[in-house]
Design a protein around this motif. Structure first.
Motif, PDB file in Angstrom:
ATOM      1  N   ARG A  34     -72.148 -15.621   5.900  1.00 43.37           N
ATOM      2  CA  ARG A  34     -72.106 -16.982   6.441  1.00 43.37           C
ATOM      3  C   ARG A  34     -71.462 -17.970   5.466  1.00 43.37           C
ATOM      4  O   ARG A  34     -70.708 -18.844   5.881  1.00 43.37           O
ATOM      5  CB  ARG A  34     -73.518 -17.434   6.816  1.00 43.37           C
ATOM      6  CG  ARG A  34     -74.083 -16.668   7.998  1.00 43.37           C
ATOM      7  CD  ARG A  34     -75.572 -16.966   8.198  1.00 43.37           C
ATOM      8  NE  ARG A  34     -76.077 -16.266   9.357  1.00 43.37           N
ATOM      9  CZ  ARG A  34     -76.050 -16.743  10.599  1.00 43.37           C
ATOM     10  NH1 ARG A  34     -75.556 -17.921  10.845  1.00 43.37           N
ATOM     11  NH2 ARG A  34     -76.530 -16.035  11.592  1.00 43.37           N
ATOM     12  N   VAL A  38     -67.962 -20.263   5.996  1.00 37.72           N
ATOM     13  CA  VAL A  38     -67.843 -21.716   5.816  1.00 37.72           C
ATOM     14  C   VAL A  38     -66.802 -22.049   4.748  1.00 37.72           C
ATOM     15  O   VAL A  38     -66.013 -22.981   4.913  1.00 37.72           O
ATOM     16  CB  VAL A  38     -69.215 -22.338   5.505  1.00 37.72           C
ATOM     17  CG1 VAL A  38     -69.077 -23.786   5.056  1.00 37.72           C
ATOM     18  CG2 VAL A  38     -70.114 -22.247   6.734  1.00 37.72           C
ATOM     19  N   VAL A  66     -62.839 -23.224  15.948  1.00 41.39           N
ATOM     20  CA  VAL A  66     -63.972 -22.287  15.895  1.00 41.39           C
ATOM     21  C   VAL A  66     -63.504 -20.858  16.158  1.00 41.39           C
ATOM     22  O   VAL A  66     -63.839 -19.937  15.406  1.00 41.39           O
ATOM     23  CB  VAL A  66     -65.084 -22.714  16.882  1.00 41.39           C
ATOM     24  CG1 VAL A  66     -66.148 -21.628  17.011  1.00 41.39           C
ATOM     25  CG2 VAL A  66     -65.719 -24.026  16.435  1.00 41.39           C
ATOM     26  N   TYR A  70     -63.749 -17.766  13.251  1.00 38.30           N
ATOM     27  CA  TYR A  70     -64.511 -16.548  13.507  1.00 38.30           C
ATOM     28  C   TYR A  70     -63.594 -15.354  13.727  1.00 38.30           C
ATOM     29  O   TYR A  70     -63.927 -14.235  13.344  1.00 38.30           O
ATOM     30  CB  TYR A  70     -65.447 -16.739  14.709  1.00 38.30           C
ATOM     31  CG  TYR A  70     -66.677 -17.527  14.360  1.00 38.30           C
ATOM     32  CD1 TYR A  70     -67.857 -16.889  13.989  1.00 38.30           C
ATOM     33  CD2 TYR A  70     -66.658 -18.913  14.382  1.00 38.30           C
ATOM     34  CE1 TYR A  70     -68.987 -17.615  13.656  1.00 38.30           C
ATOM     35  CE2 TYR A  70     -67.780 -19.646  14.057  1.00 38.30           C
ATOM     36  CZ  TYR A  70     -68.934 -18.993  13.694  1.00 38.30           C
ATOM     37  OH  TYR A  70     -70.049 -19.712  13.356  1.00 38.30           O
ATOM     38  N   GLY A  99     -73.108 -21.404   9.392  1.00 43.33           N
ATOM     39  CA  GLY A  99     -72.339 -20.473  10.209  1.00 43.33           C
ATOM     40  C   GLY A  99     -72.706 -20.461  11.677  1.00 43.33           C
ATOM     41  O   GLY A  99     -71.991 -19.874  12.490  1.00 43.33           O
ATOM     42  N   ASP A 100     -73.818 -21.107  12.035  1.00 44.70           N
ATOM     43  CA  ASP A 100     -74.159 -21.228  13.454  1.00 44.70           C
ATOM     44  C   ASP A 100     -73.229 -22.251  14.102  1.00 44.70           C
ATOM     45  O   ASP A 100     -72.637 -23.093  13.421  1.00 44.70           O
ATOM     46  CB  ASP A 100     -75.620 -21.660  13.628  1.00 44.70           C
ATOM     47  CG  ASP A 100     -76.617 -20.570  13.242  1.00 44.70           C
ATOM     48  OD1 ASP A 100     -76.241 -19.376  13.260  1.00 44.70           O
ATOM     49  OD2 ASP A 100     -77.770 -20.915  12.920  1.00 44.70           O
ATOM     50  N   ILE A 101     -73.126 -22.196  15.412  1.00 44.19           N
ATOM     51  CA  ILE A 101     -72.212 -23.076  16.145  1.00 44.19           C
ATOM     52  C   ILE A 101     -73.008 -24.139  16.894  1.00 44.19           C
ATOM     53  O   ILE A 101     -73.942 -23.813  17.640  1.00 44.19           O
ATOM     54  CB  ILE A 101     -71.348 -22.270  17.139  1.00 44.19           C
ATOM     55  CG1 ILE A 101     -70.487 -21.250  16.371  1.00 44.19           C
ATOM     56  CG2 ILE A 101     -70.472 -23.201  17.977  1.00 44.19           C
ATOM     57  CD1 ILE A 101     -69.729 -20.284  17.262  1.00 44.19           C
ATOM     58  N   ILE A 118     -69.081 -25.959  13.441  1.00 48.43           N
ATOM     59  CA  ILE A 118     -69.731 -24.887  12.677  1.00 48.43           C
ATOM     60  C   ILE A 118     -70.619 -25.528  11.621  1.00 48.43           C
ATOM     61  O   ILE A 118     -70.142 -26.343  10.817  1.00 48.43           O
ATOM     62  CB  ILE A 118     -68.685 -23.984  11.991  1.00 48.43           C
ATOM     63  CG1 ILE A 118     -67.735 -23.370  13.021  1.00 48.43           C
ATOM     64  CG2 ILE A 118     -69.379 -22.893  11.165  1.00 48.43           C
ATOM     65  CD1 ILE A 118     -66.505 -22.696  12.401  1.00 48.43           C
ATOM     66  N   CYS A 120     -72.157 -26.288   8.324  1.00 50.05           N
ATOM     67  CA  CYS A 120     -71.770 -25.979   6.942  1.00 50.05           C
ATOM     68  C   CYS A 120     -72.877 -26.359   5.956  1.00 50.05           C
ATOM     69  O   CYS A 120     -72.846 -25.923   4.807  1.00 50.05           O
ATOM     70  CB  CYS A 120     -70.441 -26.640   6.575  1.00 50.05           C
ATOM     71  SG  CYS A 120     -70.403 -28.418   6.736  1.00 50.05           S
ATOM     72  N   PHE A 129     -71.742 -30.449   9.926  1.00 50.33           N
ATOM     73  CA  PHE A 129     -70.906 -29.439  10.551  1.00 50.33           C
ATOM     74  C   PHE A 129     -69.438 -29.756  10.336  1.00 50.33           C
ATOM     75  O   PHE A 129     -69.036 -30.906  10.183  1.00 50.33           O
ATOM     76  CB  PHE A 129     -71.240 -29.286  12.038  1.00 50.33           C
ATOM     77  CG  PHE A 129     -70.996 -30.505  12.890  1.00 50.33           C
ATOM     78  CD1 PHE A 129     -69.872 -30.583  13.707  1.00 50.33           C
ATOM     79  CD2 PHE A 129     -71.896 -31.561  12.907  1.00 50.33           C
ATOM     80  CE1 PHE A 129     -69.652 -31.690  14.509  1.00 50.33           C
ATOM     81  CE2 PHE A 129     -71.690 -32.674  13.717  1.00 50.33           C
ATOM     82  CZ  PHE A 129     -70.560 -32.741  14.515  1.00 50.33           C
ATOM     83  N   HIS A 131     -65.638 -29.426  11.920  1.00 53.92           N
ATOM     84  CA  HIS A 131     -65.075 -29.357  13.269  1.00 53.92           C
ATOM     85  C   HIS A 131     -63.723 -30.053  13.308  1.00 53.92           C
ATOM     86  O   HIS A 131     -63.386 -30.840  12.419  1.00 53.92           O
ATOM     87  CB  HIS A 131     -66.032 -30.007  14.272  1.00 53.92           C
ATOM     88  CG  HIS A 131     -66.307 -31.458  13.994  1.00 53.92           C
ATOM     89  ND1 HIS A 131     -66.011 -32.459  14.886  1.00 53.92           N
ATOM     90  CD2 HIS A 131     -66.844 -32.089  12.922  1.00 53.92           C
ATOM     91  CE1 HIS A 131     -66.359 -33.632  14.393  1.00 53.92           C
ATOM     92  NE2 HIS A 131     -66.870 -33.433  13.189  1.00 53.92           N
TER      93      HIS A 131
END
Length: 163
Positions: A34, A38, A66, A70, A99-101, A118, A120, A129, A131
């Motif tokens: 993760r 980032v 995104v 990924y 790393g989650d969206i 995403i 960070c 995040f 973006h």
């Protein structure tokens, strides 16, 4: 033969003067680091916003950014933000991880997914995040989730890395 070698050496020398460090990480592992994801995403800070683009040389829109990030790690995600409505495991704020969206409703239509980012820096609803912003920034930027603009549009946070 000497001219060919000279051309190759000049090409190598010229390529070492590029302004942006390029990561080229591909993994077929079942887990993706993760923090590395980032770090990779952050190299695109400042790349301009460009609608319907997933090309770092031209610019990114949010879903293009995104999917591009990924995709570098071997994970294929939808190219359109609307494809995230029913995707991934929905997380509670205390479960948010780097790393989650983050998935947001559109600016005008609160029934349609319209933006992605995403995480960070994970800290629940105070996370930050990265973006591709079509708003004031008009570029890949880092924003706090707890700004009114994003909290009122927040739909969900998903984990696509642990599936």
């Amino acid at each position: 033969m000497k001219s060919y070698i000279s051309i190759v050496l000049l090409s190598l020398l010229f390529s070492s003067f590029t302004t942006k460090e390029q990561f080229s990480v591909k993994t077929e592992q079942s887990t993706i680091d993760r923090d590395l994801l980032v770090t990779y995403a952050k190299q695109y800070l400042g790349v301009p916003y460009k609608y319907a683009s997933s090309n770092p040389d031209a610019g990114f829109d949010c879903s293009g950014f995104v999917s591009y990030v990924y995709g570098n790690f071997g994970l294929t995600l939808p190219r359109s933000s609307s494809g995230y409505k029913n995707l991934g495991k929905t997380l509670k704020p205390e479960e948010f991880k780097v790393g989650d969206i983050l998935v947001f409703y559109g600016y005008k239509d609160r029934t349609v997914v319209g933006h992605l980012g995403i995480i960070c820096e994970a800290n629940g609803m105070k996370s930050k995040f990265i973006h591709a912003s079509s708003g004031k920034a008009q570029q890949v930027t880092i924003t706090a989730l707890d700004t009114e603009h994003y909290t009122k549009r927040f739909y969900k946070c998903i984990d696509v890395l642990s599936e």
